[in-house]
Design an enzyme around this catalytic site. Structure first.
Site, PDB file in Angstrom:
ATOM      1  N   LYS A 292      47.336  44.095  42.672  1.00 22.62           N
ATOM      2  CA  LYS A 292      47.400  45.466  43.182  1.00 22.62           C
ATOM      3  C   LYS A 292      48.447  45.627  44.294  1.00 22.62           C
ATOM      4  CE  LYS A 292      44.121  47.507  40.755  1.00 22.62           C
ATOM      5  NZ  LYS A 292      44.498  48.535  39.746  1.00 22.62           N
TER       6      LYS A 292
ATOM      7  N   GLU B 253      42.635  56.164  45.555  1.00 21.60           N
ATOM      8  CA  GLU B 253      41.308  56.026  44.965  1.00 21.60           C
ATOM      9  C   GLU B 253      41.057  54.544  44.753  1.00 21.60           C
ATOM     10  OE1 GLU B 253      43.998  56.395  43.167  1.00 21.60           O
ATOM     11  OE2 GLU B 253      43.715  54.694  41.832  1.00 21.60           O
TER      12      GLU B 253
ATOM     13  N   SER C 216      44.764  38.330  36.859  1.00 21.58           N
ATOM     14  CA  SER C 216      45.131  39.451  37.738  1.00 21.58           C
ATOM     15  C   SER C 216      44.485  39.399  39.114  1.00 21.58           C
ATOM     16  CB  SER C 216      44.776  40.769  37.053  1.00 21.58           C
ATOM     17  OG  SER C 216      43.406  40.785  36.702  1.00 21.58           O
TER      18      SER C 216
END
Lengths: 263, 395
Positions: B89, B111, B377
């Site tokens: 991220k 969000e 990830s």
């Protein structure tokens, strides 16, 4: 002739329009609400069909939409209800809601059924003018349905001209960039924006919505555009009164409109 | 950099900007600015410095010997779990904040579902001294408390969203509404390849550093710059978009996405959008989504909060429709098993999201010589509660 077109030919000023969420508080409240608003002398209505994710709406419309979905309201049922009301409903009706439920019905079937149910026009806030022009304009013309677009204080002059040329019925001027606006009076920036719209001599009348809930805001809007659209303030009255006749009385009182007709 | 969208922001039938007029000015400003800014030397330099010195890139491409033996193929793990804050991220967040500064934005909103994107956003906002507000569904706040605390410690304001399903879908609605109400100096930092154009393309480009590095690293390790398979999990689809990006036009590489089937695609408790969804509009984007026959968007279900989203990025809807990529539905149970397997074979506790990509290994027929890359990830620290529960069941 389209009843909304006829209305704007007859009446150019001090129009009052109400938005309500179909299916709230009960599934079969729709016709009762329409009758009460018609009796109160409201000029035309936006009938909201509920969507699970109303991006451009504040908490009150979110909550009423959620309840309406729980009650089983959907586009098909709403159009059936409106169709069965037939000629008892004489004031123009606009359908307002988000694009996704319409796409699941199919735009062509939606237009056909809307026309059969006596609808004059449609507001789909998340259908951009560009997509409407490319894909749906002819369909709406064919069914004699107005497509009404929104403009905001952030909308450029050039874009307002484009929207004025593309849309019909009226232009929905969003009074502020707020989904929940609850100021007691409009700011000078808001009034300036409405005056700017007025001075553009647009071909469509301008109806102003968002944040109109008392005498002050209503008068400002009436002075600076063709009319007012009230949604949240009406729904708040309905939530409080739990009765459609009491709700419109309460709203009229708050707006400083003294003698609602036939109430 | 390959161009994947047309001038109106569509990947084939999917994408576009289906937004109310209140967002038009903001979205148009971003759409006009982003591609140009991302191509400037100044941005490229700042972005790559930040990724190298702050995020810890390049992340390793790790040959997983024991997992390879178990699977019967040559498996590499792209270690996005070793990025600062524990997932891929941060790549997107670093890029978007550099972009927002160049656009003179003074506030950042975001969000978050699992909280990984929220933590990454709060982190870079602390670094750059920008005020940060994160919207998070009430259900997710309850099940991801450590991440809520991390965000608060980093100085972010966390707003608990109580509307609708009280998960990522409604946190996104609330962030969009906040942006409508505060249009002028706020940047909305979307965490995945979702939302109106230009977000899917913007986020995919910023995450494409993953496949850019894979190319270089494979060349060193295997003397060829492409694998036979690329595997990644897909919620909104940002880590998969980054993993696939530079290989999308390379037909030698099979692209596989793993979506969250929840309790199973036929159970109604699922987040497998490709398997169970249909075309529609969610959060300003035409894509595949889970909805009922009235066009109401339905709630998603997955053990992994990061995949618990009823839509999918338009790039993936397009790759699915054209047959370029294959999407497999992985159940909660299969993901859980895959997480335990990786932990025991390689000493790496993966995030539950990434465990879906690992579970996809069991569903494919590999040759022993196949080179397979799984994008890991994120790391599993945040999922310890779920793992502890599953261990209690096992014992």
């Amino acid at each position: 002739m389209n009843t909304l077109t006829r209305l704007f030919e007859k009446k150019k000023q001090n129009l009052l329009s109400i938005y309500f969420t179909a299916g709230y508080p009960e599934t079969d409240s729709t016709i009762k609400i329409i009758n009460s608003l018609q009796a109160a002398g409201i000029d035309f209505l936006e009938v909201g069909f509920p969507f699970s994710d109303p991006l451009a709406d504040g908490p009150v419309i979110q909550q009423t939409s959620q309840q309406a979905i729980k009650n089983g309201m959907n586009l098909e049922l709403l159009l059936d209800q409106l169709k069965s009301a037939g000629s008892s409903v004489t004031l123009p009706l606009i359908l307002m809601g988000y694009l996704n439920p319409v796409l699941q019905t199919g735009m062509e079937a939606f237009c056909r059924k809307a026309k059969e149910s006596g609808i004059s026009g449609v507001i789909l806030p998340d259908l951009p003018p560009e997509e409407y022009e490319a894909d749906y304009k002819e369909l709406f013309k064919m069914h004699d349905l107005h497509m009404i677009f929104l403009v905001t204080p952030e909308t450029s002059q050039a874009r307002i001209r484009k929207i004025d040329a593309l849309g019909s019925g009226f232009i929905y001027a969003v009074s502020s960039s707020s989904t929940t606006g609850r100021q007691d009076t409009f700011t000078s920036a808001q009034t300036g924006y409405l005056k700017r719209l007025q001075s553009m001599n647009l071909q469509n009348p301008v109806m102003t919505g968002f944040g109109i809930h008392n005498r002050n805001t209503l008068q400002t809007v009436w002075e600076n555009s063709s009319g007012a659209i009230i949604g949240t303030a009406y729904l708040n009255a309905l939530i409080k009164c739990r009765d459609e006749k009491q709700a419109i009385k309460l709203l009229m009182d708050r707006l400083g409109i003294e003698k609602p007709m036939n109430l | 950099m390959p161009q994947l969208i047309n001038s109106k922001g569509f990947y084939g039938d999917f994408g576009g900007a289906w937004i109310p007029e209140m967002l038009h000015a903001n979205i148009e400003e971003l759409a006009r600015a982003y591609a140009g800014i991302l191509e400037t030397d100044g941005f490229k330099k700042d972005f790559s410095n930040l990724l190298r010195d702050y995020a810890g890139r390049p992340t390793p491409l790790f040959y997983a010997r024991r997992l390879s033996g178990h699977t019967g193929a040559k498996i590499y793990l792209k270690r996005e779990d070793l990025c600062h804050t524990g997932s891929h991220k941060l790549n997107n967040v670093a890029g978007q904040i550099l972009l927002a500064r160049r656009m003179n934005k003074k506030h950042i909103i975001a969000e978050t579902g699992a909280g990984q994107h929220g933590v990454a956003t709060a982190t870079v906002c602390a670094l750059m001294d920008l005020p940060c507000t994160v919207f998070m569904g009430e259900k997710d706040v309850a099940r991801q408390e450590p991440n809520v605390m991390r965000m608060k410690m980093l100085g972010a304001k966390v707003i608990t969203v109580t509307s609708g399903t009280r998960t990522l879908k409604d946190a996104t609605n609330e962030a969009i509404r906040h942006w409508i109400n505060n249009p002028s100096d706020t940047h909305y930092l979307i965490g995945s390849t979702i939302g109106p154009h230009p977000y899917p393309d913007l986020v995919a480009r910023l995450q494409s550093v993953i496949s850019e590095e894979i190319k270089q690293q494979l060349r060193q390790k295997e003397n060829r710059d492409f694998p036979d398979y690329l595997l990644a999990c897909v919620g909104g689809g940002s880590n998969a978009a980054g993993t696939f990006y530079h290989y999308i036009d390379d037909a030698r590489v099979k692209l596989v996405g793993a979506e969250a089937a929840g309790e199973g695609t036929g159970t109604g408790k699922t987040a497998a959008t490709i398997a169970t969804g249909s075309p529609g509009i969610i959060h300003g984007c035409r894509t595949l989504l889970m909805q009922d026959s009235d066009g109401q968007i339905t709630g998603a279900h997955s053990i992994s909060a990061g995949l618990d989203y009823p839509g999918i990025g338009p790039l993936h809807a397009h790759l699915h429709k054209t047959g370029r990529a294959t999407y497999l539905a992985i159940t909660d149970k299969e993901a859980m098993q895959a997480a335990h397997l990786l932990t025991r074979l390689e000493g790496i506790i993966p995030a539950l999201e990434s465990a879906h990509a690992l579970a996809a290994l069991e569903k494919l027929d590999f040759k022993n010589s196949d080179i397979v890359i799984v994008n890991l990830s994120g790391r599993g620290d945040k999922d310890m509660e779920s793992y502890m529960e599953s261990m209690a069941h096992r014992e």
